[in-house]
Design an enzyme around this catalytic site. Structure first.
Site, short mmCIF file in Angstrom:
data_model
loop_
_atom_site.label_atom_id
_atom_site.label_comp_id
_atom_site.label_asym_id
_atom_site.label_seq_id
_atom_site.Cartn_x
_atom_site.Cartn_y
_atom_site.Cartn_z
N LYS A 161 -2.52 15.55 20.76
CA LYS A 161 -1.79 15.27 21.81
C LYS A 161 -2.35 15.13 23.05
O LYS A 161 -2.27 14.27 23.70
CB LYS A 161 -0.41 16.30 21.79
CG LYS A 161 0.53 15.84 22.81
CD LYS A 161 1.82 16.67 22.86
CE LYS A 161 2.60 16.57 24.19
NZ LYS A 161 3.62 17.28 24.30
N GLU A 191 -10.95 23.24 19.44
CA GLU A 191 -11.08 23.31 18.35
C GLU A 191 -11.29 21.79 17.60
O GLU A 191 -12.21 21.38 16.93
CB GLU A 191 -9.95 23.86 17.38
CG GLU A 191 -9.88 25.47 17.58
CD GLU A 191 -8.85 25.88 18.62
OE1 GLU A 191 -8.77 25.00 19.46
OE2 GLU A 191 -8.83 26.93 18.73
N ARG A 229 4.70 20.68 18.22
CA ARG A 229 5.21 21.06 16.64
C ARG A 229 6.33 20.27 16.19
O ARG A 229 6.92 20.63 15.16
CB ARG A 229 5.51 22.45 16.77
CG ARG A 229 6.12 23.07 17.95
CD ARG A 229 6.24 24.20 18.20
NE ARG A 229 7.13 24.78 19.35
CZ ARG A 229 6.54 24.93 20.61
NH1 ARG A 229 5.31 24.48 20.92
NH2 ARG A 229 7.58 25.31 21.53
N GLU A 278 6.20 29.66 17.38
CA GLU A 278 5.67 29.01 18.74
C GLU A 278 6.98 28.55 19.56
O GLU A 278 6.71 28.64 20.79
CB GLU A 278 4.77 27.83 18.46
CG GLU A 278 4.00 27.64 19.77
CD GLU A 278 2.91 26.63 19.25
OE1 GLU A 278 3.13 25.38 19.36
OE2 GLU A 278 1.63 26.98 19.41
N HIS A 325 5.30 37.72 -8.06
CA HIS A 325 4.06 38.40 -8.54
C HIS A 325 3.22 39.17 -7.57
O HIS A 325 2.18 39.65 -7.82
CB HIS A 325 3.23 37.73 -9.47
CG HIS A 325 4.11 37.31 -10.67
ND1 HIS A 325 4.22 38.29 -11.95
CD2 HIS A 325 4.93 36.13 -10.95
CE1 HIS A 325 5.25 37.41 -12.90
NE2 HIS A 325 5.48 36.28 -12.29
N LYS A 356 -6.80 31.37 24.96
CA LYS A 356 -7.83 30.23 25.14
C LYS A 356 -8.88 30.32 26.35
O LYS A 356 -10.00 30.23 26.12
CB LYS A 356 -6.98 28.84 25.30
CG LYS A 356 -6.30 28.44 24.23
CD LYS A 356 -5.55 26.86 24.66
CE LYS A 356 -4.67 26.64 23.56
NZ LYS A 356 -3.99 25.37 24.18
#
Ligand code: F6P
Length: 519
Positions: A205, A211, A263, A348, A379, A488
């Site tokens: 965005k 990253e 998101r 978030e 399990h 950050k």
């Protein structure tokens, strides 16, 4: 226009009445007994929404709590808060933004308020361009690999949906999702690629996320080092920051707008990998399914409104029962990334400790959301769900019809989901013994007829609106994410110190770790 102040949940008469009710009989409510005593309970606590049927009857909710929670929604002005969002008011006040992801799936004609028609026209213009590109690419056999580079909302939505719709993906292309700054992830994908057969989608965005930009630079470097020519054909950007994409050297950009939260962005250009995977028609079905849920949310009265009812349950469980987490158990392996997607969507959005005015909250907000596909969880950690010291409400998602023809599997899968919900509820008596199951452990069952683009769209929009409702009741801004900033900033400070060894100003623990990593 700023939205008016709405009463916070604890400023209402309903909240006080709920407290009294909980401290009286509410706390000890036994849903197992209630199901036995009242044959109408299942009916009363079942809801029909587009593509999704919900059975809430196994929850720790009696008629009185249910009535008071609906009153709470009324007193908090939930419908007015909802209408403010759909009217395009700047309900994300800390960022001064509108919240209009619903517009991304609104039909061109009559899909949204008239005052949003300019934005809606832009949405459809971009959608058409993006879907035309997706179709062009689907017929381009020379592109065998599509690599989405993005993180958070620019990864989880498209990744979750592309996996979920795997049965509808045409063969011939592989889809990869690279999010982590850990170079192992990108390196493992690059090993499988040839530059001439690859399309990189740089999804961000802001087009500033460290990253993503690090992965994008490394991908571009790999591309040229491997003899790749024509970056403009092999890279495209999905972003609101067209200028930064151009500066990176990408000419082909599909844009979106600051009123789409990260998101909440899989319906926008961020959804391009989904569209390439399933095609334009099915991507439109995904949008249609979500729009149908938008209409349900806008039009149904509170008591028949599924996002509202699920949010009220969240408020009840966090604020009164004190349950700290909710487990999501999809009984469909293609939904395996849904819990991760919901972690960002819910935590978030609603992992906040102050209200819209910045006042500290005296009650709990977002639960921890976690989970794995159905039988695998059985399990692993279901032991704790059945017999542990904590009560964890479980949200089961089951799908009636499979997309495969392996006759033996699906009835067993469905038997398991029903058995788990029943076992949590019924328990089994072996007082004091290791085989004792206390029971009365709550769960919700969400049923889809099929897992297809339309139902997936409806399911995800259901969760979006549920998060909105819970946030509105808690009086928080569900649409900012200041909590991710500090880490950050510190990473930016620490990165050069790993090279220089300068530890001045770091706390003793971090300084020692920096030293150790340099030794
Ligand atoms: O750091 C959190 C966040 O801002 C998320 O909200 C967002 O989805 C993600 O980072 C990625 O941001 P972008 O799409 O701008 O790269």
């Amino acid at each position: 226009m700023a939205s008016p102040a709405f009463p916070r949940c604890d400023d209402t008469g309903a909240w006080k009445a709920l407290r009294q009710h909980f401290d009286g009989t509410g706390r000890g409510f036994d849903a197992r007994q209630a199901l036995q005593a009242d044959p109408a309970r299942v009916q009363a606590f079942s809801l029909e929404a587009p593509q999704v049927f919900a059975d809430l009857s196994k929850n720790l909710l009696d008629a009185q709590a249910d009535r008071l929670l609906l009153q709470l929604a009324q007193e908090c002005g939930l419908t007015a808060q909802r209408d403010a969002m759909f009217a395009g008011e700047k309900i994300n006040a800390t960022e001064g933004r509108q919240v209009m992801h619903f517009l991304l799936r609104a039909p061109r004609q009559g899909g949204a308020d008239a005052r949003l028609s300019a934005e809606l026209a832009q949405v459809h213009e971009t959608l058409a361009r993006m879907l035309a590109f997706a179709e062009e690419l689907r017929t381009d056999a020379s592109i065998t690999d599509v690599v989405n580079i993005g993180i958070g909302g620019s990864d989880l939505g498209p990744q979750m949906a592309t996996l979920a719709l795997d049965s509808f993906v045409a063969p011939g292309k592989r889809f990869h999702f690279v999010s982590n700054i850990d170079g192992h992830e990108l390196a493992a994908v690059l090993r499988q690629l040839k530059p001439e057969g690859t399309l990189f989608l740089i999804a961000s965005k802001t087009f500033t996320t460290v990253e993503t930009m690090t992965n994008a630079r490394s991908a571009r470097q790999w591309f040229t080092q491997q003899g790749g020519r024509d970056v403009s054909r092999h890279f495209a950007a999905l972003t609101t920051n067209v200028q930064a994409a151009a500066e990176f050297g990408i000419g082909r950009t599909f844009g979106f707008w600051d009123w789409v939260g990260g998101r909440y962005s899989m319906w926008s250009a961020i959804g391009l990998p989904i569209a390439i995977a399933v095609g334009a028609q099915r991507f439109r079905e995904l949008l249609d399914g979500a729009h149908a849920m938008d209409r349900h949310f806008r039009e149904q009265p509170l008591e028949r409104n599924l996002p509202v009812r699920l949010a009220l349950l969240d408020v009840w469980y966090r604020g009164f029962h004190g349950f700290t987490s909710r487990s999501v158990a999809p009984y469909h392996s293609a939904l395996r990334r849904l819990p991760a997607y919901l972690q960002q969507l819910e935590m978030e959005s609603n992992g906040k400790r102050v209200d819209r005015q910045g006042r500290e909250l005296p009650y709990a907000t977002s639960p921890v959301v976690w989970g794995e596909p159905g039988t695998n969880g059985q399990h692993a950690y279901f032991q704790m769900l059945h017999q542990g010291t904590d009560v964890v409400p479980v949200e089961f998602i089951a799908v009636k019809k499979p997309e495969h023809g392996l006759a033996e599997h699906h009835p067993q899968l469905l038997a398991n989901v029903l058995a788990q919900a029943a076992a949590l509820m019924q328990g089994k008596s072996d007082p004091g013994g290791h085989r004792h199951f206390p029971g009365n452990r709550p769960s919700t069952m969400l049923l889809l007829d099929r897992l297809d683009p339309r139902s997936l769209g409806a399911l995800v929009a259901l969760y979006e609106h549920r998060v909105f409702c819970a946030g509105a009741l808690w009086g928080i801004n569900s649409f900012d994410q200041w909590g991710v900033e500090l880490g950050k900033v510190l990473a930016k400070d620490i990165a050069p110190r790993l090279a220089s060894g300068d530890t001045v100003g770091l706390d003793a623990s971090t300084a020692a770790l920096v030293q150790r990593l340099r030794d």
